[in-house]
Scaffold this active site. Structure first.
Site, short mmCIF file in Angstrom:
data_model
loop_
_atom_site.label_atom_id
_atom_site.label_comp_id
_atom_site.label_asym_id
_atom_site.label_seq_id
_atom_site.Cartn_x
_atom_site.Cartn_y
_atom_site.Cartn_z
CE LYS A 112 54.58 56.30 31.49
NZ LYS A 112 54.56 55.44 30.31
CE LYS A 192 41.86 45.21 40.79
NZ LYS A 192 41.90 46.13 39.75
CE LYS A 195 47.91 41.77 32.82
NZ LYS A 195 46.46 41.83 32.80
P1 ADP Z 1 45.31 43.48 35.75
O1 ADP Z 1 45.11 44.31 37.01
O2 ADP Z 1 45.67 42.07 36.09
O3 ADP Z 1 46.26 44.13 34.79
P2 ADP Z 1 43.28 44.43 33.97
O4 ADP Z 1 43.43 45.82 34.49
O5 ADP Z 1 43.80 44.11 32.61
O6 ADP Z 1 43.90 43.39 35.05
O7 ADP Z 1 41.74 44.08 34.07
C1 ADP Z 1 40.92 43.54 33.06
C2 ADP Z 1 39.50 43.45 33.61
O8 ADP Z 1 39.43 42.59 34.76
C3 ADP Z 1 38.94 44.80 34.07
O9 ADP Z 1 37.57 44.85 33.69
C4 ADP Z 1 39.08 44.76 35.59
O10 ADP Z 1 38.08 45.53 36.22
C5 ADP Z 1 38.93 43.28 35.91
N1 ADP Z 1 39.74 42.91 37.08
C6 ADP Z 1 41.09 42.82 37.14
N2 ADP Z 1 41.55 42.43 38.36
C7 ADP Z 1 40.45 42.26 39.12
C8 ADP Z 1 40.24 41.84 40.49
N3 ADP Z 1 41.25 41.53 41.27
N4 ADP Z 1 38.97 41.78 40.94
C9 ADP Z 1 37.92 42.09 40.13
N5 ADP Z 1 38.05 42.47 38.84
C10 ADP Z 1 39.28 42.56 38.32
#
Ligand code: ADP
Ligand code: TRP
Length: 325
Positions: A112, A192, A195
């Site tokens: 950040k 990847k 969200k």
């Molecule tokens: P986002 O990137 O959608 O905000 P989060 O960071 O909240 O997702 O991730 C929540 C969990 O899901 C974490 O344990 C993360 O490692 C897993 N995760 C999120 N996106 C992926 C992905 N594209 N492939 C594998 N694991 C993922």
């Protein structure tokens, strides 16, 4: 072994990346280890989400996601972080033995600042709260993605410093269980799935929304008759729902030509809906019964607090706060 992990409530519903990257593995671990705690990190979400109504909605949605995916409240302890406010007290105690330099190196904060944004103290202190989440119920194993490894190392370091400062063994050093076998699930645009990129396939949304996401997976304009790259995003996503043998066959068909992307997408959609059918039903069941969900969370919090009490008490005594005994 006592396992613990948590996720921030940061959206309306999980996507395939969250499921394959985390939740599915949690469910498997819950079967393998006798004691597991899974919590919804709503205090943590305060570093990003500012709208209380949205936080409540996301928190409830995350509880539904856990239950739908197969986290079993009979086997596991499922709770909302803020129902165990003792974590905040422990985070304070931990902060008093943690060097600023360590927190300055934490990714979330560093990133950040690197983007030229200013950070709140809450974000700066995020690793302390996370350490408290883990240390308070004396967790031994913490299944997390690679991105959380640094936080786990800090947690061990902080626990050690507390123990050393007060010459006690009040805190148990946890081990990270890195879920690194999982390939990163690609999103509909090939990056990847996340969200924050708006490229997700949310398996708990309406069929219409899922269909739209699947049909929106990027493909190139190779004509149906021509050979296709079996590593294309659409094949990678399809592979999540196929056996080893099926993957081989599909790769052959792709290379041979005559296979249209539309057909693969349709099959992917069908497989996805079938795979998640019972989970979607379970989610719908709980979605209509918020009182039942609250009961589950209340019972989970009660059990988590029972594990927490002796640890916090030990830390308070060691530090010489509270009534002398
Ligand atoms: P986002 O990137 O959608 O905000 P989060 O960071 O909240 O997702 O991730 C929540 C969990 O899901 C974490 O344990 C993360 O490692 C897993 N995760 C999120 N996106 C992926 C992905 N594209 N492939 C594998 N694991 C993922
Ligand atoms: N920081 C984790 C994430 O963003 C969530 C989390 C908070 C957590 N406290 C935890 C994970 C304790 C494991 C253990 O994904």
């Amino acid at each position: 072994m006592r396992l613990l992990s948590g996720m921030q409530p940061s959206g309306e519903a999980l996507h395939l990346g969250n499921y394959f990257g985390a939740l599915r593995q949690w469910v498997a671990l819950q079967e393998k280890y006798e004691e597991a705690l899974w919590f919804i990190a709503d205090y943590h979400s305060m570093t990003t989400v500012r709208d209380p109504a949205i936080r409540r909605r996301y928190t409830f949605a995350t509880a539904l996601d856990y239950l739908a995916a197969g986290i079993d409240p009979e086997r596991s302890i499922v709770y909302r972080q803020s129902d165990v406010p003792e974590v905040c007290e422990l985070a304070w105690l931990l902060g008093t033995v943690t060097p600023m330099g360590m927190l300055e190196r934490a990714h979330a904060y560093k990133d950040k600042i690197a983007q030229g944004q200013s950070a709140e103290a809450g974000l700066f202190n995020y690793p302390l709260l996370m350490a408290a989440d883990i240390l308070l119920p004396r967790s031994e194993l913490v299944p997390v993605g690679q991105d959380q490894k640094q936080h786990l190392e800090m947690t061990r370091d902080i626990a050690q410093r507390f123990n050393q400062t007060y010459g006690v063994e009040a805190l148990t050093l946890p081990e990270a269980y890195i879920l690194e076998d999982v390939a990163v699930v690609p999103g509909t645009d090939g990056r990847k799935m996340s969200k924050s990129y708006g490229n997700t396939i949310p398996m708990f949304e309406s069929e219409k929304v899922i269909k739209k996401a699947v049909m929106g997976i990027v493909t190139d304009s190779t004509p149906v008759a021509d050979p296709k790259d079996p590593q294309a995003v659409v094949f990678q996503l399809w592979s999540l729902f196929a056996s080893e043998a099926e993957r081989g066959e599909m790769a052959e068909r792709a290379v041979r030509g005559g296979l249209g992307y539309g057909e693969v997408k349709k099959d992917l959609l069908a497989r996805l809906l079938e795979t998640f059918a019972s989970m979607r039903e379970r989610r719908a069941y709980y979605a209509e019964r918020p009182d039942e969900v609250e009961e589950i969370l209340a019972r989970g919090a009660e059990r988590a607090r029972a594990l927490a009490a002796p640890v916090l008490d030990g830390c308070r005594r060691a530090a010489g706060v509270g009534p002398p005994s």
